[in-house]
Write a protein that holds these residues in place. Structure first.
Motif, PDB file in Angstrom:
ATOM      1  N   SER A  43     -25.438  -5.067 -16.377  1.00 27.08           N
ATOM      2  CA  SER A  43     -25.149  -3.618 -16.755  1.00 27.08           C
ATOM      3  C   SER A  43     -23.760  -3.407 -17.338  1.00 27.08           C
ATOM      4  O   SER A  43     -23.578  -2.615 -18.363  1.00 27.08           O
ATOM      5  N   MET A  44     -22.778  -4.171 -16.753  1.00 23.29           N
ATOM      6  CA  MET A  44     -21.592  -4.291 -17.463  1.00 23.29           C
ATOM      7  C   MET A  44     -21.659  -4.764 -19.074  1.00 23.29           C
ATOM      8  O   MET A  44     -20.720  -4.160 -19.835  1.00 23.29           O
ATOM      9  N   LEU A  45     -22.244  -5.648 -19.125  1.00 29.48           N
ATOM     10  CA  LEU A  45     -22.347  -6.135 -20.576  1.00 29.48           C
ATOM     11  C   LEU A  45     -22.955  -5.166 -21.325  1.00 29.48           C
ATOM     12  O   LEU A  45     -22.375  -4.920 -22.447  1.00 29.48           O
ATOM     13  N   TYR A  46     -23.962  -4.485 -20.820  1.00 29.32           N
ATOM     14  CA  TYR A  46     -24.567  -3.385 -21.699  1.00 29.32           C
ATOM     15  C   TYR A  46     -23.566  -2.232 -22.042  1.00 29.32           C
ATOM     16  O   TYR A  46     -23.426  -1.799 -23.098  1.00 29.32           O
ATOM     17  N   GLN A  47     -22.995  -1.804 -20.782  1.00 27.31           N
ATOM     18  CA  GLN A  47     -21.727  -0.777 -20.934  1.00 27.31           C
ATOM     19  C   GLN A  47     -20.828  -1.127 -22.040  1.00 27.31           C
ATOM     20  O   GLN A  47     -20.502  -0.353 -22.770  1.00 27.31           O
ATOM     21  N   GLY A  48     -20.386  -2.354 -21.805  1.00 29.66           N
ATOM     22  CA  GLY A  48     -19.204  -2.795 -22.792  1.00 29.66           C
ATOM     23  C   GLY A  48     -19.700  -2.927 -24.284  1.00 29.66           C
ATOM     24  O   GLY A  48     -18.788  -2.187 -25.157  1.00 29.66           O
ATOM     25  N   ILE A  49     -20.986  -3.272 -24.543  1.00 26.47           N
ATOM     26  CA  ILE A  49     -21.371  -3.464 -25.759  1.00 26.47           C
ATOM     27  C   ILE A  49     -21.831  -2.080 -26.428  1.00 26.47           C
ATOM     28  O   ILE A  49     -21.251  -1.794 -27.459  1.00 26.47           O
ATOM     29  N   LYS A  50     -22.298  -1.320 -25.690  1.00 27.00           N
ATOM     30  CA  LYS A  50     -22.505   0.239 -25.920  1.00 27.00           C
ATOM     31  C   LYS A  50     -21.158   0.916 -26.453  1.00 27.00           C
ATOM     32  O   LYS A  50     -20.895   1.754 -27.211  1.00 27.00           O
ATOM     33  N   GLN A  51     -20.135   0.569 -25.500  1.00 26.99           N
ATOM     34  CA  GLN A  51     -18.938   1.226 -25.611  1.00 26.99           C
ATOM     35  C   GLN A  51     -18.185   0.826 -26.894  1.00 26.99           C
ATOM     36  O   GLN A  51     -17.631   1.682 -27.831  1.00 26.99           O
ATOM     37  N   LYS A  52     -18.464  -0.316 -27.068  1.00 27.24           N
ATOM     38  CA  LYS A  52     -17.580  -1.079 -28.266  1.00 27.24           C
ATOM     39  C   LYS A  52     -18.421  -0.496 -29.572  1.00 27.24           C
ATOM     40  O   LYS A  52     -18.008  -0.039 -30.635  1.00 27.24           O
ATOM     41  N   ASN A  53     -19.629  -0.238 -29.354  1.00 25.17           N
ATOM     42  CA  ASN A  53     -20.550   0.318 -30.748  1.00 25.17           C
ATOM     43  C   ASN A  53     -20.140   1.490 -30.959  1.00 25.17           C
ATOM     44  O   ASN A  53     -20.224   2.033 -32.154  1.00 25.17           O
TER      45      ASN A  53
END
Length: 291
Positions: A279-289
C-alpha cells in the motif's frame, strides 16, 4: 571481549539518552501525539521483538493503523529513535548468553554502526514520496524474510555449522554486508533476519547470530538516531512513549515469558505487513507520478 561490548553499549546508551531526552524536553510543549497510545505500541512491539518477531515492521504497522504520524517521512526516524533504548536493553540482557570470537563480533558491530550513520545521513534528505517508496519496499522485503524464516529456509542454512568466528575473506564479506544492513536499517529494513542468513551462509554456528544481531542493532541505532534527532525528522512524543512502553515490554518478556506459541501471530503479521508495504509503495509511486 563481551565486557568491552557491554561497556560500548553503556556509553552509547548514556550518550543517546542525553541527546534524546534533551531534545524531548526542549520541545516538551509540542503536541504531536498521544504518549499513552505510543506506550502501548512500544510495549507490544518490543515485547514481540524480545520473543524473536522483530519490532520495526509491527511498529510501522501500528503507527499506520493508528494514524499516529502526520507524515510518512517521519517513519524511519521515529522507528529508529523509539526502538533504540529498548533494543539496547535487550542486548544487555542477552549479549553474554552465547560465546563467540570477540574480533568477529566487534568488527561486524562496528561495520553496522558506520553503515547506519551513512544511511541516516541519506534518509534525512529524502521527501515523503521517496520515503513511502523506500518504506513500502522495506516492509515487503521484511515480510519475505519473515516468511522464509517461518518456513524454516533461513534456519536450514545454518544446519551443521560450528564456527564461532570468521577470518580472512569471510570476515571481510561479513563486515561489508553488515555495513550495508546497518544502512538499510535506517530505511526500515530490520537487521535480524538478513544478518541471521549472513551468519548461516558464512558457516557460523546459528547461536552466534543472536549476539551479532543484538549488539549490531544496539550500537547502530544510537548512531543513526542522533542524525534523526538532530534533523528533527521524527515524532518526539511518540518516540518517548514507545521507548517507555518498549523497555517495560522487554523486561516483562525476558522475566516472565519463557515460551509462547507465536506461529499464528507471526503469520498474521506477515500478511498485514505485506499489505501495508504494498500500500505504501503504491501510494509513493502514485504520489510521485502526480508530482
Amino acid at each position: 571481549m563481551v565486557l568491552v561490548v557491554q561497556i560500548i553499549l553503556a556509553v552509547v546508551l548514556i550518550y543517546f539518552a542525553i541527546i534524546f531526552f534533551a531534545d524531548y524536553y526542549k520541545h516538551r510543549h509540542e503536541n504531536d501525539g498521544n504518549i499513552v497510545v505510543a506506550g502501548v505500541i512500544g510495549f507490544i512491539t518490543n515485547f514481540l521483538d524480545t520473543l524473536g518477531i522483530g519490532s520495526y515492521a509491527p511498529t510501522t504497522l501500528l503507527l499506520k493503523v493508528t494514524k499516529y504520524l502526520k507524515s510518512d517521512k517521519l517513519i524511519p526516524g521515529t522507528l529508529t529513535v523509539a526502538c533504540t533504548i529498548p533494543v539496547i536493553t535487550e542486548a544487555f540482557l542477552f549479549i553474554d548468553a552465547i560465546k563467540m570470537e570477540g574480533a568477529t563480533l566487534l568488527s561486524m558491530v562496528a561495520a553496522a554502526a558506520i553503515g547506519s550513520f551513512t544511511g541516516s545521513k541519506i534518509m534525512t534528505k529524502f521527501n515523503e514520496k521517496i520515503i513511502r517508496i523506500i518504506m513500502g519496499i522495506a516492509l515487503f522485503l521484511t515480510a519475505v524474510l519473515m516468511l522464509l524464516s517461518q518456513l524454516g529456509v533461513i534456519s536450514a542454512l545454518g544446519a551443521g555449522n560450528t564456527a564461532l568466528g570468521l577470518h580472512g575473506g569471510k570476515l571481510v564479506i561479513a563486515v561489508v554486508v553488515n555495513f550495508i544492513l546497518g544502512a538499510l536499517m535506517t530505511a526500515g529494513v530490520g537487521l535480524y533476519a538478513p544478518c541471521m542468513a549472513l551468519v548461516y551462509m558464512l558457516g557460523m554456528n546459528p547461536a552466534v547470530a543472536f549476539p551479532i544481531m543484538m549488539a549490531s542493532c544496539a550500537v547502530l541505532m544510537p548512531v543513526a538516531s542522533r542524525e534523526f534527532v538532530k534533523s528533527g525528522d521524527y515524532n518526539r512524543r511518540g518516540s518517548m512513549g514507545i521507548t517507555i512502553g518498549g523497555i517495560i515490554g522487554v523486561v516483562i518478556a525476558v522475566t516472565f515469558v519463557k515460551s509462547l506459541d507465536l506461529t499464528v501471530l507471526t503469520w498474521l503479521i506477515i500478511v498485514v505487513v505485506t499489505y501495508t508495504g504494498l500500500s505504501m509503495l503504491y501510494q509513493g509511486i502514485k504520489q510521485k507520478n502526480a508530482a
